[in-house]
Structure formats: structure tokens, C-alpha cells
Design a protein around this motif. Structure first.
Motif, short mmCIF file in Angstrom:
data_model
loop_
_atom_site.label_atom_id
_atom_site.label_comp_id
_atom_site.label_asym_id
_atom_site.label_seq_id
_atom_site.Cartn_x
_atom_site.Cartn_y
_atom_site.Cartn_z
N ASP A 1 52.75 -8.82 -12.96
CA ASP A 1 52.48 -9.33 -14.30
C ASP A 1 51.87 -8.31 -15.24
N VAL A 2 51.43 -7.15 -14.68
CA VAL A 2 50.67 -6.19 -15.49
C VAL A 2 51.27 -4.80 -15.45
N GLY A 3 51.59 -4.31 -14.25
CA GLY A 3 52.01 -2.93 -14.05
C GLY A 3 51.12 -2.27 -13.02
N LEU A 4 51.01 -0.96 -13.09
CA LEU A 4 50.23 -0.20 -12.12
C LEU A 4 48.76 -0.21 -12.52
N VAL A 5 47.92 -0.80 -11.67
CA VAL A 5 46.51 -0.97 -12.00
C VAL A 5 45.63 -0.30 -10.94
N LYS A 6 44.39 -0.03 -11.34
CA LYS A 6 43.38 0.43 -10.40
C LYS A 6 42.99 -0.71 -9.46
N PHE A 7 42.56 -0.35 -8.26
CA PHE A 7 41.99 -1.33 -7.35
C PHE A 7 40.94 -0.65 -6.50
N ASP A 8 40.00 -1.44 -6.01
CA ASP A 8 39.06 -0.90 -5.04
C ASP A 8 39.00 -1.82 -3.83
N VAL A 9 38.41 -1.32 -2.77
CA VAL A 9 38.39 -1.99 -1.48
C VAL A 9 36.95 -2.09 -1.01
N ARG A 10 36.59 -3.24 -0.48
CA ARG A 10 35.25 -3.42 0.09
C ARG A 10 35.36 -3.69 1.59
N TYR A 11 34.67 -2.87 2.36
CA TYR A 11 34.54 -3.08 3.80
C TYR A 11 33.10 -3.48 4.11
N VAL A 12 32.93 -4.40 5.03
CA VAL A 12 31.62 -4.74 5.54
C VAL A 12 31.43 -3.98 6.85
N VAL A 13 30.35 -3.20 6.92
CA VAL A 13 30.08 -2.43 8.13
C VAL A 13 28.77 -2.91 8.74
N LEU A 14 28.70 -2.83 10.05
CA LEU A 14 27.55 -3.32 10.81
C LEU A 14 26.93 -2.14 11.54
N LEU A 15 25.68 -1.85 11.22
CA LEU A 15 24.96 -0.75 11.87
C LEU A 15 24.11 -1.32 12.99
N ARG A 16 24.53 -1.11 14.21
CA ARG A 16 23.84 -1.63 15.39
C ARG A 16 22.68 -0.73 15.79
N SER A 17 22.85 0.58 15.58
CA SER A 17 21.83 1.53 16.00
C SER A 17 22.05 2.83 15.22
N ALA A 18 20.93 3.49 14.85
CA ALA A 18 21.04 4.77 14.15
C ALA A 18 21.10 5.95 15.13
N ARG A 19 20.33 5.86 16.21
CA ARG A 19 20.36 6.90 17.25
C ARG A 19 20.23 6.22 18.61
N PRO A 20 21.29 6.22 19.38
CA PRO A 20 22.59 6.78 19.07
C PRO A 20 23.30 5.96 18.00
N LEU A 21 24.16 6.61 17.24
CA LEU A 21 24.84 5.92 16.16
C LEU A 21 25.89 4.97 16.72
N ARG A 22 25.75 3.69 16.34
CA ARG A 22 26.73 2.67 16.72
C ARG A 22 27.06 1.87 15.48
N LEU A 23 28.30 2.02 15.04
CA LEU A 23 28.73 1.48 13.75
C LEU A 23 30.03 0.72 13.95
N TYR A 24 30.11 -0.48 13.36
CA TYR A 24 31.30 -1.32 13.44
C TYR A 24 31.76 -1.68 12.03
N SER A 25 33.03 -2.04 11.92
CA SER A 25 33.56 -2.57 10.67
C SER A 25 34.11 -3.96 10.93
N TYR A 26 33.83 -4.87 10.00
CA TYR A 26 34.48 -6.17 10.07
C TYR A 26 35.96 -5.96 9.80
N GLU A 27 36.82 -6.68 10.52
CA GLU A 27 38.25 -6.39 10.47
C GLU A 27 38.93 -6.83 9.17
N VAL A 28 38.29 -7.69 8.43
CA VAL A 28 38.84 -8.13 7.15
C VAL A 28 38.19 -7.32 6.04
N PHE A 29 38.99 -6.86 5.08
CA PHE A 29 38.44 -6.18 3.91
C PHE A 29 38.83 -6.95 2.66
#
Length: 339
Positions: free
Chosen positions: A158-186
Motif C-alpha cells: 500500500d505504500v512502497g519501500l519503507v524503513k522497518f526495525d526489529v525488536r528481540y527480547v534477550v534473557l541474561l541468565r548470567s554475566a560471568r560466565p556469560l549465558r544469554l538467550y533470545s526469545y524465538e519470536v521477534f
């Protein structure tokens, strides 16, 4: 036992291993919306009580700090996954010099001025005028970031070529050792007008945050519908490949953010867990082999993000989050391990 003041958690956490309590003193988990500060007292009196925050996480969630720690990954120019950024309070001479060098080389010089610690595009301005940028710093503390002049665009019928952005939710379980997860839906946000490098005051052309402005059209596309549409428009760039580069950027960001002891890095407080939302765009760039690539550009990291859409369309969202962060159980959860 969970003590929380977040209504989305109260309404949507149904996992049988968790029960709510109104007594903060008897809680095993403190899941608060406001910033927790007295880690010393908590560590001395109740070291086993877990919290949904990390000491010094403002290094990620405040824009000038984010740019500063990101440079650990890419030298003075910064990493490829972060737009070139200057703190207008402390790096104004360096920015002016950089702007003038680009001007002499005939390079694009569009920049976006952002407050350090506001969201939803508030008090945010796009300009290619150096005097205007210098004046913007007078209203509030700001960073100035290189505006993405060649973003990857999405075809809206309906518009043409537009900008878009993406949001991911990430889960930080531990900083050291680093344990990082992403929710599978964005989640996705779209501009309402076709992109071009003009009309810099046209909000619906240059911004994607439409869900807070009254009377403005909000285009919603779920990620499972977006991926085939995206791959149809860009058949040489399968989303699995794009997402791999996004997760690589996330991994590098959290690695540098936790690489130094507090207060220069995120503190590895053992009872801390956290959820963040990372907003990003894709831009066209050139890889080391000379081929055109889609390069992720991390725009900001948000503390305690609004998870209303996540809960609305994915009822197990907080069950997955709490299982991952507090039970260390990821089986049957919609999460992907990044690090």
C-alpha cells in the motif's frame, strides 16, 4: 515465591513452580519495574534472593554508555553493528572534526540526535546541518548517531519501500560466565511512508514507532508472516543467515559489556537475572569479500520492556522467561541460546 509490581507478570505468569506473594520480605524472587539499588544489603541479608536486574546494567540501557562500551569491540570507530556515535556533552570537538572530514570527502552526513535516556523517539531529530546538531545539545544531554542512509527496506503493497526495525527480547541468565538467550519470536515496526533521504521532519517516513501517536496508522506483521515475505523480496538473504549475524552482534555486545569488573562492566552478581529488548535495523554494507551484506545496527537496549504484545500473542511468554532465568530450564521453552 515472586514479589512483583509488574501487572503483565501478575496477569500472565501461570507456571506451577511460581506463586505470588504480597510480602516482599518472604519472596524468593524480586521482579520489580523500578531500578533496584541496594545490592550490598541484599547480598548480606538474603544472598539467595534473586532479582530481575544486574548492577551497572545502565552501561547497556543508557545510550552514551552503550556507545562507549561498544567501542571495546571495534576500536575508536566502534563495531560494525553500532552506528558511529558521539556523546555531545563530552565529545563535541571530536564529532565536529569527524563531520567536517566526511563533508570534505563528499560522504553522506545525515545524523540523528537522541536523548541519553528517553525512548519512543521522544526529542529525537534528524539533520545534516552541523549548526543544528550543536544547538540540539543545549536542550538536554544527547548523543548523535550516524543516520542509516542506506537501510534495508521492506515493500509494503500500500505504500512502497519503507524503513522497518526489529525488536528481540534477550534473557541474561548470567554475566560471568556469560549465558544469554533470545526469545524465538521477534517483533517488527514499520514506517508509514516510502523512504527517501529528504523531508527529514516527516515522522512517518523516518521513524517506525507508531503505537504511541494518536490517529497514526500502525502496521503490524507477525514474524512468522514476515519471514517468507522478506525472503521473497530478498531471496539471496535467507532470514536464518540474517538472524545469525544479529545474534553474533548480540553476543559481542554482551561480551564487551561484561568483560571488565564493575563499574566499568555489568556486575556478575550471582543472583541477578534480566530481560532486555534490543531494537535494531539492517543496513546495506560491504563484507570483507566485497559482497553486499545486510549489517545489523543495534539502536538501543531497553530495560524492563513493554511485553504486552508478547503476552497477547504468546500466552506462555512469561512462563518461558521465568523457566529460563530462574529455574535454568529451557526444554519446551521458546528460547534460543546465543552464548
Amino acid at each position: 515465591r515472586v514479589f512483583t509490581d509488574i501487572q503483565q507478570v501478575l496477569n500472565n505468569l501461570t507456571h506451577p513452580r511460581f506463586v505470588f506473594t504480597d510480602n516482599e520480605g518472604e519472596a524468593d524472587i524480586l521482579y520489580n519495574f523500578s531500578h533496584f539499588k541496594d545490592y550490598r544489603k541484599l547480598s548480606e541479608e538474603k544472598p539467595e534472593v534473586m532479582v530481575n536486574q544486574f548492577p551497572c546494567e545502565n552501561l547497556l540501557t543508557v545510550k552514551d554508555c552503550l556507545a562507549s562500551i561498544a567501542r571495546r569491540a571495534g576500536g575508536p570507530e566502534g563495531p560494525r553493528w553500532l552506528p558511529r556515535t558521539f556523546n555531545l556533552q563530552t565529545e563535541l570537538p571530536q564529532f565536529i572534526s569527524y563531520f567536517q572530514q566526511r563533508e570534505r570527502r563528499g560522504e553522506d552526513n545525515h545524523w540523528i540526535c537522541k536523548p541519553w535516556n528517553l525512548a519512543r523517539s521522544l526529542d529525537t531529530h534528524i539533520t545534516n546541518n552541523l549548526n543544528s546538531i550543536i544547538r540540539h545539545r543545549e536542550s538536554s544531554p544527547k548523543v548523535v548517531c550516524k543516520y542509516i542512509e542506506e537501510p534495508v527496506l521492506f515493500e509494503r503493497e500500500d505504500v512502497g519501500l519503507v524503513k522497518f526495525d526489529v525488536r528481540y527480547v534477550v534473557l541474561l541468565r548470567s554475566a560471568r560466565p556469560l549465558r544469554l538467550y533470545s526469545y524465538e519470536v521477534f517483533w517488527l515496526r514499520f514506517s508509514n511512508r516510502a523512504f527517501s533521504l529528504d523531508d527529514l521532519d516527516d515522522y512517518e517516513k523516518h521513524f517506525t514507532v507508531m503505537n504511541y501517536a494518536p490517529g497514526v496508522t500502525l502496521k503490524q506483521v507477525h514474524c512468522e508472516d514476515f519471514i517468507p515475505l522478506f525472503e521473497k523480496q530478498y531471496p539471496e538473504y535467507p532470514w536464518t543467515m540474517v538472524q545469525a549475524s544479529i545474534f553474533k552482534a548480540f553476543a559481542e555486545l554482551f561480551q564487551v559489556a561484561s568483560s571488565k569488573p564493575a563499574p566499568l562492566g555489568i556486575c556478575d552478581y550471582p543472583s541477578s537475572r534480566a530481560i532486555y529488548a534490543i531494537d535494531l535495523m539492517l543496513k546495506w554494507d560491504t563484507g570483507r569479500d566485497g559482497k553486499r551484506i545486510m549489517q545489523p545496527q543495534i539502536l538501543e537496549v531497553n530495560f524492563n520492556p513493554d511485553c504486552d504484545r508478547a503476552c497477547q500473542y504468546h500466552p506462555t511468554f512469561f512462563n518461558d522467561v521465568f523457566s529460563t532465568l530462574f529455574l535454568d530450564e529451557t526444554d519446551n521453552c521458546h528460547v534460543t541460546c546465543i552464548v
